[in-house]
Design an enzyme around this catalytic site. Sequence first.
Site, PDB file in Angstrom:
ATOM      1  CB  SER A  41      -0.841  -0.073   1.281  1.00 17.67           C
ATOM      2  OG  SER A  41      -1.592   1.066   1.440  1.00 17.67           O
ATOM      3  N   PRO A  42       1.052   1.878  -1.155  1.00 22.45           N
ATOM      4  CG  PRO A  42       0.878   2.742  -3.315  1.00 22.45           C
ATOM      5  CD  PRO A  42       0.388   1.631  -2.433  1.00 22.45           C
ATOM      6  CG  ASP A  84      -4.651  -0.489  -0.310  1.00 25.37           C
ATOM      7  OD1 ASP A  84      -5.726  -0.079  -0.775  1.00 25.37           O
ATOM      8  OD2 ASP A  84      -4.250  -0.213   0.847  1.00 25.37           O
TER       9      ASP A  84
HETATM   10  C1  LIG Z   1       0.540   3.603   3.449  1.00 24.78           C
HETATM   11  S1  LIG Z   1       2.011   3.286   4.303  1.00 24.78           S
HETATM   12  C2  LIG Z   1       2.052   1.524   4.397  1.00 24.78           C
HETATM   13  C3  LIG Z   1       1.403   0.989   5.639  1.00 24.78           C
HETATM   14  C4  LIG Z   1       1.460  -0.536   5.771  1.00 24.78           C
HETATM   15  N1  LIG Z   1       0.661  -1.191   4.749  1.00 24.78           N
HETATM   16  C5  LIG Z   1       0.985  -0.977   7.150  1.00 24.78           C
HETATM   17  O1  LIG Z   1       0.024  -1.758   7.252  1.00 24.78           O
HETATM   18  O2  LIG Z   1       1.554  -0.497   8.140  1.00 24.78           O
HETATM   19  C6  LIG Z   1       3.260   3.642   3.133  1.00 24.78           C
HETATM   20  C7  LIG Z   1       4.695   3.573   3.679  1.00 24.78           C
HETATM   21  O3  LIG Z   1       5.619   3.705   2.594  1.00 24.78           O
HETATM   22  C8  LIG Z   1       6.815   4.275   3.124  1.00 24.78           C
HETATM   23  N2  LIG Z   1       7.631   4.732   1.975  1.00 24.78           N
HETATM   24  C9  LIG Z   1       7.470   5.873   1.241  1.00 24.78           C
HETATM   25  N3  LIG Z   1       8.396   5.923   0.261  1.00 24.78           N
HETATM   26  C10 LIG Z   1       9.158   4.795   0.368  1.00 24.78           C
HETATM   27  C11 LIG Z   1      10.262   4.273  -0.370  1.00 24.78           C
HETATM   28  N4  LIG Z   1      10.793   4.950  -1.402  1.00 24.78           N
HETATM   29  N5  LIG Z   1      10.777   3.071  -0.002  1.00 24.78           N
HETATM   30  C12 LIG Z   1      10.273   2.385   1.070  1.00 24.78           C
HETATM   31  N6  LIG Z   1       9.224   2.846   1.811  1.00 24.78           N
HETATM   32  C13 LIG Z   1       8.671   4.025   1.458  1.00 24.78           C
HETATM   33  C14 LIG Z   1       6.289   5.360   4.040  1.00 24.78           C
HETATM   34  O4  LIG Z   1       7.260   5.773   4.988  1.00 24.78           O
HETATM   35  C15 LIG Z   1       5.064   4.681   4.668  1.00 24.78           C
HETATM   36  O5  LIG Z   1       5.385   4.094   5.925  1.00 24.78           O
END
Ligand SMILES: C[S@@+](CC[C@H](N)C(=O)[O-])C[C@H]1O[C@@H](n2cnc3c(N)ncnc32)[C@H](O)[C@@H]1O
Length: 336
Positions: A41-42, A84
């Site tokens: 889920s991005p 998602d």
């Molecule tokens: C919507 S949250 C995901 C939540 C997860 N599905 C959960 O249940 O906890 C998206 C996450 O992507 C991380 N994120 C953003 N850019 C990223 C990157 N380039 N590489 C790895 N993680 C990244 C953010 O810090 C954030 O924690």
Amino acid sequence: MRLPPSADILYTTPRGKQILGDSREVLPTLDESSVDLIVTSPPFALLRQKSYGNEDQESYVAWLCDFGREAKRVLKDNGSFVLDLGGAYQRGRPTRSLHNYRVLLAFCDELGYNLAEEFYWFNPAKLPSPIEWVNKRKIRAKDSVNTLWWFSKTEWPKADVRKVLTPYSARMKKLLADPASFYRPKDRPSGHDISAGFGKANDEAIPSNLLQIPNTDSNSHYLRTCKALGKEAHPARFPKELPRFFIEFLTEPGDLVVDIFSGSNTTGAIAEELGRRWLSIEIDRTYATLSAIRFMAGRSVEAVRSAVELLTVGKPLELEGLPLLPESTEIEFDLG
Ligand SMILES: C[S@@+](CC[C@H](N)C(=O)[O-])C[C@H]1O[C@@H](n2cnc3c(N)ncnc32)[C@H](O)[C@@H]1O
């Protein structure tokens, strides 16, 4: 896998690894055709900035495609990528952004994925938003559905719907008990032959592509422990039933499941519980560190606190990967 200098293994469990790093840099270090399922889920292209960061809607599709390209390389030929994506309104206007559909088209047209099937996640517990259109002016309905794009590398991803059968509804059970009172076997105008066999009971029903999963967790071990440690839990977790459905549907025990935006590592925890190998990548050290709580269900709060402190200063840990406790299990916290 040789991690880039910018990334670290934060902790390991018997079946998985939590990597702290940028997935765009970590994915290229994974072997080609080595992953069975990516479920993730991005950060969403929402209009309001959230504390976990968002890309502008305009650049969002191109940004996500950078991940999608590498993800395709590491997927096995029968592998799947489940994404998602929440919807959003355009800034200041009561009309929707098309970014989730643009992502779908770009992944298929530009990156060469197949759309195996579109799923919809209905979260009945979602709060009404945006307030301006839904609550104040009352000109839009509550938006409570996320799109879930199930992409596959080839047209024949590994999948077995028998692993995710759902219990029959009360109405269906009645029908199966007495099919004759509901219909007579005959050809339908559509040409589908509804034969008498339709009324025979299998154990459970084939699920639909509308997944009704309330996102109402307020008392899980992860949340209570974050609170006891005085830490803020990840603000955008998905419910564990979401990755659970796709992991059971699309993989077998021992397969490799990857989450490239792992946040609180819901995916890794469920993969561990289901006997799959897993690799989770998260760019934010605090989120990645606190996700270790999911694998320390049997420890006291003080022991968790010490482990989290070690992770915070960059000391990698090997965790037991205890099976998740049922959410109702009472954990005693020493808050003193
Ligand atoms: C919507 S949250 C995901 C939540 C997860 N599905 C959960 O249940 O906890 C998206 C996450 O992507 C991380 N994120 C953003 N850019 C990223 C990157 N380039 N590489 C790895 N993680 C990244 C953010 O810090 C954030 O924690």
